[in-house]
Design a protein around this motif. Structure first.
Motif: not given
Length: 260
Positions: A99-118
């Motif tokens: 299951n992927g991300y549930t995209m919301k219609d509000n201010r978004a912050m994408l936070v990732a590290g290392g091989i979690g960036v892709p």
């Protein structure tokens, strides 16, 4: 969860984008058309001695959704084999999975590290395509070898933390969020467990939603073997214990669902 397919995919191209980190585009008949940000595929080795597939997150889809990009780090013999694939080679693939991300219609912050960036690349692209303009990405790297930073900058403002202080904020992603006084309504995150734990704690303290993608070793990738369970706060209907199967119940969870 979307329907999954098993295909023999054609390699379009592949390049090394960081030390032992490769980006590979593959052409698919159905997988790319059905995939959403946060899902993954299973890649199979051509070596009969390596039976289990390797799960790799989907980094990006082309505009026609006929091809997908996989970015991965060499972690063993299987991924080393994949890194040697060239244009027109073929590889057995199953997906899209999980299951992927549930995209919301509000201010978004994408936070990732290392091989979690892709997986953040396709997520940022899709959020932008849906008309969301307030998108920030906070990315953590070990050093100034910042793979995929340029791709993310096409769709959002990118803030960087490096462990060695060679670029951006010296420290981790939470240090960067605080340093730049960043705010959001929904956090989407992927990376190592200590980082996800910090993100979940930060989101709870701010009273905002955090969706986290767990990285676990997987065997079957379809929920049958129970080899990739994580602790959950509620009992799983499949096993009747406080477990969730990362491969099918996730990899993306609401941070309040699971215990890290």
């Amino acid at each position: 969860m979307s329907e999954k397919y098993q295909e023999t995919a054609y390699v379009i191209c592949q390049e090394e984008i960081g030390t032992d980190i490769y980006g590979m585009w593959i052409k698919t008949e159905n997988i790319a058309a059905k995939a959403v940000p946060g899902q993954f595929v299973s890649l199979y080795s051509a070596d009969g001695s390596r039976i289990l597939p390797r799960p790799i997150s989907i980094c990006e889809l082309n505009n026609e959704k006929t091809a997908l990009r996989l970015v991965y780090r060499i972690a063993g013999k299987g991924t080393e084999e994949f890194s040697n694939l060239k244009s027109e080679n073929v590889i057995k693939v199953t997906g899209p999975l999980g299951n992927g991300y549930t995209m919301k219609d509000n201010r978004a912050m994408l936070v990732a590290g290392g091989i979690g960036v892709p997986p953040m690349v396709e997520l940022a692209k899709e959020l932008k395509r849906k008309g969301l303009n307030d998108i920030k990405a906070v990315i953590g790297y070990r050093n100034n070898e910042m793979f995929l930073k340029g791709e993310l900058e096409k769709y959002c403002q990118v803030y960087v933390a490096t462990e060695d202080g060679s670029y951006g904020v010296k420290g981790n992603v939470i240090d960067a969020i605080k340093e730049y006084n960043l705010e959001a309504d929904t956090i989407y995150s992927c990376g190592p467990k200590p980082m996800l734990k910090a993100v979940a704690s930060y989101a709870e303290g701010k009273g905002i939603e955090a969706q986290i993608s767990l990285e676990e070793r997987m065997a079957c990738g379809i929920g049958a073997c129970l080899g990739c369970v994580c602790k959950s706060k509620e009992k799983d209907a499949h096993s009747n214990v406080n477990n969730k199967r990362v491969c099918v119940d996730g990899p993306v969870f609401d941070s309040r669902e699971v215990e890290l």
